[in-house]
Every structure is written in structure tokens, then in C-alpha cells.
Design an enzyme around this catalytic site. Structure first.
Site, PDB file in Angstrom:
ATOM      1  N   HIS A  19      -5.780  -0.274   8.265  1.00  0.00           N
ATOM      2  CA  HIS A  19      -4.452   0.278   8.564  1.00  0.00           C
ATOM      3  C   HIS A  19      -4.363   0.538  10.070  1.00  0.00           C
ATOM      4  O   HIS A  19      -4.869   1.528  10.581  1.00  0.00           O
ATOM      5  CB  HIS A  19      -4.244   1.576   7.784  1.00  0.00           C
TER       6      HIS A  19
ATOM      7  N   TYR B  61      -0.671   5.964  12.975  1.00  0.00           N
ATOM      8  CA  TYR B  61      -1.943   6.567  12.580  1.00  0.00           C
ATOM      9  C   TYR B  61      -3.008   6.237  13.635  1.00  0.00           C
ATOM     10  O   TYR B  61      -2.697   5.736  14.707  1.00  0.00           O
ATOM     11  CB  TYR B  61      -2.302   6.128  11.164  1.00  0.00           C
TER      12      TYR B  61
ATOM     13  N   PRO C 282       0.843  -1.212   0.000  1.00  0.00           N
ATOM     14  CA  PRO C 282       0.000   0.000   0.000  1.00  0.00           C
ATOM     15  C   PRO C 282       0.871   1.253   0.000  1.00  0.00           C
ATOM     16  O   PRO C 282       1.284   1.733   1.048  1.00  0.00           O
ATOM     17  CB  PRO C 282      -0.808  -0.135   1.293  1.00  0.00           C
TER      18      PRO C 282
ATOM     19  N   ALA D 184      -1.254   0.569  11.659  1.00  0.00           N
ATOM     20  CA  ALA D 184       0.190   0.673  11.854  1.00  0.00           C
ATOM     21  C   ALA D 184       0.673   2.120  11.805  1.00  0.00           C
ATOM     22  O   ALA D 184      -0.093   3.063  11.600  1.00  0.00           O
ATOM     23  CB  ALA D 184       0.902  -0.145  10.770  1.00  0.00           C
ATOM     24  N   HIS D 185       1.974   2.278  12.054  1.00  0.00           N
ATOM     25  CA  HIS D 185       2.757   3.469  11.730  1.00  0.00           C
ATOM     26  C   HIS D 185       2.257   4.776  12.336  1.00  0.00           C
ATOM     27  O   HIS D 185       2.332   5.835  11.710  1.00  0.00           O
ATOM     28  CB  HIS D 185       2.873   3.617  10.203  1.00  0.00           C
TER      29      HIS D 185
END
Length: 505
Positions: free
Chosen positions: A213, A218, A55, A215-216
């Protein structure tokens, strides 16, 4: 709604020998089929190979609406394997980067339809990644200039984390911007519902499934990680409480579209945007046990070698590894972060993962599975075009291998025999990038591939070799940090020395 919802399961051949023959042709030419090219059954989707298209945010959805060029871009890279869309906003408040797509208006749904169709015409299943940036945004992106919704009112720390205005003209550190707003408990069901509606709209657009999503740094990660979540209510404090929002999102999405078309992306070790967990194992062991109750299609995790600025770092694989999580999860497992051909093969053969996610190499090599199958040269990506509104340059203009590449390569290899080489392996040069004292394809670090392998994984570096497997999108593309990776326990002393003075943003 618990079914597939779009009637696409039977509209193109995910299953059967026809699909499996589209990539893995090497055995017909007398070569062994590498593990990356072996088929895999991902639920109802029979994949011809183990490579997953990552993605990757590209900042080309003008005004939040996917553009026609995206149909060519995605279909160029569709080879029958699983394709993941760039991170896609579930609401207008979810935006935090210029020109990223959404899935919350009818215009966006309609714009996605021909893109999905183009990917289906190439026989690939296509999943949309559901995204909310949370505090990784600014008031410039929020209706009425309101504070960004998050688990906390703390801004993202560190001067290295910056944000651009929606028109891309100005840049500032998050910590110098107005802070986010910790949402009230009463608002959380509304946030959860955004993901549910996003999943429903994805199916209306024709997608085969969705990836949440988580992860990361967010929004979901802002509830999960102890460094961010400072709540004292039922959504903060204990591991169980911090996982509550994520689990509620998963339940809502599964109830809407069915568990057999839902995956989730998680980053236990990556500290991007200040999302730190001192010991990720208790948190993610608990979360995975809870996710197992839903029987998700897959779990997608980022390797610990991906550092706090999405650079690739050395890690002690005996202390940090995804292996525990793969064993614990009852879903198919996708690993991402710092993968190339060699360590992807090792990851599959060793049982480290079921599928491998590839990002930047696939941007510059739309036929990456074929190149890996043939061990062909890899085109170098142009970093300056990663995040741009340009609908052609660095987007749809990367070259494919010539159709007769394999035939020509065989002729070239056969011609090397009289010079003392066999199959392209030479002491001072290489037809296919394998040499003792040098290498083609931009790998010229003065050491052979074999000399740089420890525990079966390649440590070849190029001069600009960071991998970005996720949708973490920097619009500033001028600088890069640590170059490539310590993989599967490779020691620092084994890696070629590179300049690491600058850090990627």
C-alpha cells in the site's frame, strides 16, 4: 526467500479451461461476452475475468485479529478473479483505525489461514495488502502513547480529516491531536523490514502474494509526496530521494517472496490526507521506471477523479490521466476509482487498463461479476454498515441473484414484445434500467443512459453514488460528498445536478 513460499500454486486451478468457464457463460446463451468477463493471464494466475476485488477496510477484525465471519465474507465475493484483502497492518504501530487486521503476530497468521482457504476453495487467488498508516494514526494507537512514525512531524491538515479512538467512542481532527514524529535515518531500515516480515507472514498464512500500500497519504505516500515530505536528508527533497523509501520497501518484499507475487498500489493524483503533488508526472514517471527494474506482477493506480476526501470529482482527462503510467509500466495494470459496469467495459476495450478494481458495488453485490455479465439489477449498499464490528449486518447478509434469474429475465423480456418493446428497451420504462424518461435500479435522473454518455463512458448517478475503492476507512459513515463522476472527459453540463453541500468523511 525468492519463491512462492506456500505451495499453493498447484493446490487449486488458477490455470486452464475449468476456471475460465466459471463466469463467462453469456456466449452460451447467445450474448456477446463483455470485455470485463474476458480472461486475463496475470503472471502465473489465469483469471476468468478482469474484475478485481478492492482492498476495502471493514473494521471487523476485533482486536486486530481477523474473525471467522471474514471467511464467509471473502468467499462470497470470490469468483475466480483476483481478490485483495483489506489493508492489513504490518506492526502494532501501523494501526490507525478501530478493528483493522494485522499480520505481525502468530495469532493473526493463524486467523487468516481459514479465510484464505475459503477463498481458494472458490478458485480465486488472494493477495494481502501490506499497510502502515504512519501519521494517519494517533497516540491512542501507539504503544506507550508515543508519537506516530512518519517522514515528517507535521500533522494531517484540515478539519475534514478525523480519527476515532481504538474503541470507536471519540472522534477528533488529526490537526488537533499530538503531531507525528519524523523518523531518524537510522530507523528507516527497521520500517522497511516491517513490510518484508509482513510479506513473509502473508505467505505463511497461505496468501498467494502481497500488495504494497503506497497510496492515499499513508506511510509510503508520506515519503513520496512533496506536500508532506519536508526532510533534508537522503529521504527528502529531490524526486529520487522521496522515492527512496518506497523503492527500498519494494526491494525488501521482492527479495523475500519474489517479484512474481508482488504488486503495489499508488495514487498519483488523489490528495487524501493532505498528500499532494503539484505535478505528479515527474514523480511517478521516475518511480515507475525504478519499479520496472523489479518486474513486479502488477501496478495498481487510483484514477484522478478520486478527490481529496475520496469523493468523485470532475477532471479534465486531457490533463490528468493514468494512460501515461500504464504505457510506462512493464507490469500488468489495475485501475481503481469510480468504476461501474459501463465505464469498466470502456476502460478495458480502450486499453486504458488491463484490470478494473471494484469496491462498494461488490460489498452489496457479492455476485457482482455475474450481475455485470447479465446486466442485472444492482443492490444498493447500506453506508451505515461499512465500518462496524457487526459480523453479519452489511457484511455477509447481502443477497445473491436467484439461480434462475437469467431464465426468468428472458421470459420477462419476451413478454414485453407485445407492448412495443424489444429486449427491454422502451421509451417510458425499462426492464433492465434503460429508458428515455426513466430507469429501474434506482437510476431516475430524467435522462437516458445514452444521453449521459460522452466518449463512451456512462455518467449515470445515483443519489448516494460515491465509490470507495481503497482501504481508506472512515468510521463515521453519515455523510457523503459529490455523488458520482465525470468520466473520460464528460463535461459538467452533461451531469445531473446533485446536492454537494456535504462532504464525505
Amino acid at each position: 526467500m525468492t519463491g512462492h513460499g506456500n505451495g499453493l500454486e498447484g493446490s487449486y486451478p488458477h490455470q486452464g479451461s475449468e476456471l475460465k468457464g466459471t463466469i463467462s457463460q453469456a456466449s452460451r446463451h447467445g450474448h456477446d461476452v463483455i470485455s470485463l468477463m474476458k480472461p486475463f493471464s496475470l503472471g502465473k494466475f489465469d483469471l476468468p475475468h478482469r474484475m478485481v476485488y478492492a482492498p476495502l477496510t471493514r473494521c471487523r477484525a476485533l482486536g486486530g485479529v481477523p474473525q471467522p465471519a471474514a471467511a464467509e465474507y471473502y468467499s462470497q465475493r470470490a469468483t475466480g478473479g483476483l481478490m485483495l484483502s483489506e489493508a492489513t497492518c504490518v506492526t502494532i504501530e501501523a494501526h490507525g483505525y478501530p478493528n483493522v487486521p494485522g499480520i505481525y503476530t502468530q495469532e493473526q497468521i493463524e486467523a487468516w489461514k481459514p479465510i484464505v482457504k475459503a477463498v481458494h476453495n472458490k478458485k480465486s487467488p488472494f493477495f494481502l495488502q501490506l499497510w502502515h498508516t504512519g501519521r494517519a494514526s494517533s497516540v491512542d494507537y501507539q504503544p506507550g502513547g508515543k508519537p506516530m512514525p512518519s517522514s515528517t512531524n507535521k500533522p494531517i491538515p484540515g478539519k475534514e480529516y478525523t480519527i476515532f479512538t481504538p474503541d470507536g467512542s471519540k472522534q477528533a481532527a488529526f490537526q488537533d491531536m499530538p503531531p507525528p514524529r519524523a523518523v531518524a535515518v537510522s530507523e528507516i531500515p527497521g520500517l522497511v523490514d516491517l513490510y518484508r516480515v509482513g510479506a513473509r507472514n502473508s505467505m505463511k498464512a497461505g496468501f498467494d502474494g502481497v500488495e504494497i500500500h503506497g497510496a492515499h497519504g499513508y506511510l509510503i505516500d508520506q515519503f513520496l509526496k512533496e506536500s508532506i515530505n519536508d526532510r533534508t536528508d537522503e529521504y527528502g527533497g529531490s524526486i529520487e530521494n522521496r522515492c527512496r523509501f518506497c523503492i527500498e520497501v519494494v526491494k525488501a518484499v521482492v527479495d523475500e517472496v519474489g517479484a512474481d507475487v508482488v504488486g503495489i498500489r499508488l495514487s498519483p493524483f488523489t490528495e487524501f490526507y493532505g498528500a499532494n503533488e503539484s505535478d505528479p508526472y515527474p514523480l511517478y514517471n521516475y518511480l515507475l521506471r525504478e519499479l520496472n527494474k523489479f518486474n513486479l506482477l502488477y501496478v495498481h493506480m487510483v484514477e484522478p477523479r478520486i478527490g481529496r476526501t475520496m469523493n468523485v470529482i470532475e477532471v479534465d482527462s486531457s490533463k490528468k490521466s493514468l494512460k501515461t503510467f500504464k504505457k510506462l509500466s512493464n507490469a500488468a495494470f489495475i485501475a481503481a476509482g469510480g468504476y461501474d459496469r459501463e465505464n469498466g467495459i470502456v476502460a478495458i476495450e480502450s486499453g486504458h487498463t488491463d484490470l478494473v478494481c471494484y469496491g462498494r458495488p461488490w460489498i452489496a453485490n457479492p455476485d457482482l461479476p455475474r450481475r455485470y455479465e447479465l446486466d442485472a439489477p444492482i443492490t444498493k449498499y447500506d453506508r451505515s454498515t461499512f465500518y462496524s464490528p457487526n459480523q453479519v449486518k452489511g457484511y455477509t447478509d447481502y443477497p445473491f441473484l436467484p439461480e434462475d434469474y437469467e431464465t426468468n429475465q428472458k421470459s420477462q423480456d419476451n413478454g414485453n414484445v407485445e407492448n412495443g418493446t424489444a429486449n427491454g428497451h422502451a421509451e417510458n420504462g425499462a426492464a433492465n434500467g434503460r429508458a428515455k424518461n426513466g430507469a429501474a435500479n434506482g437510476h431516475a435522473n430524467g435522462a437516458s443512459l445514452a444521453d449521459q454518455v460522452t466518449a463512451g463512458a456512462s455518467a449515470v448517478l445515483d443519489k448516494d453514488g460515491c465509490h470507495l475503492e481503497s482501504a481508506c476507512s472512515w468510521v463515521n459513515t453519515e455523510i457523503c460528498a459529490l455523488k458520482k463522476y465525470a468520466d473520460f472527459g464528460i463535461k459538467e453540463s452533461r451531469l445531473p445536478k446533485v446536492n454537494t453541500a456535504q462532504s464525505e468523511k
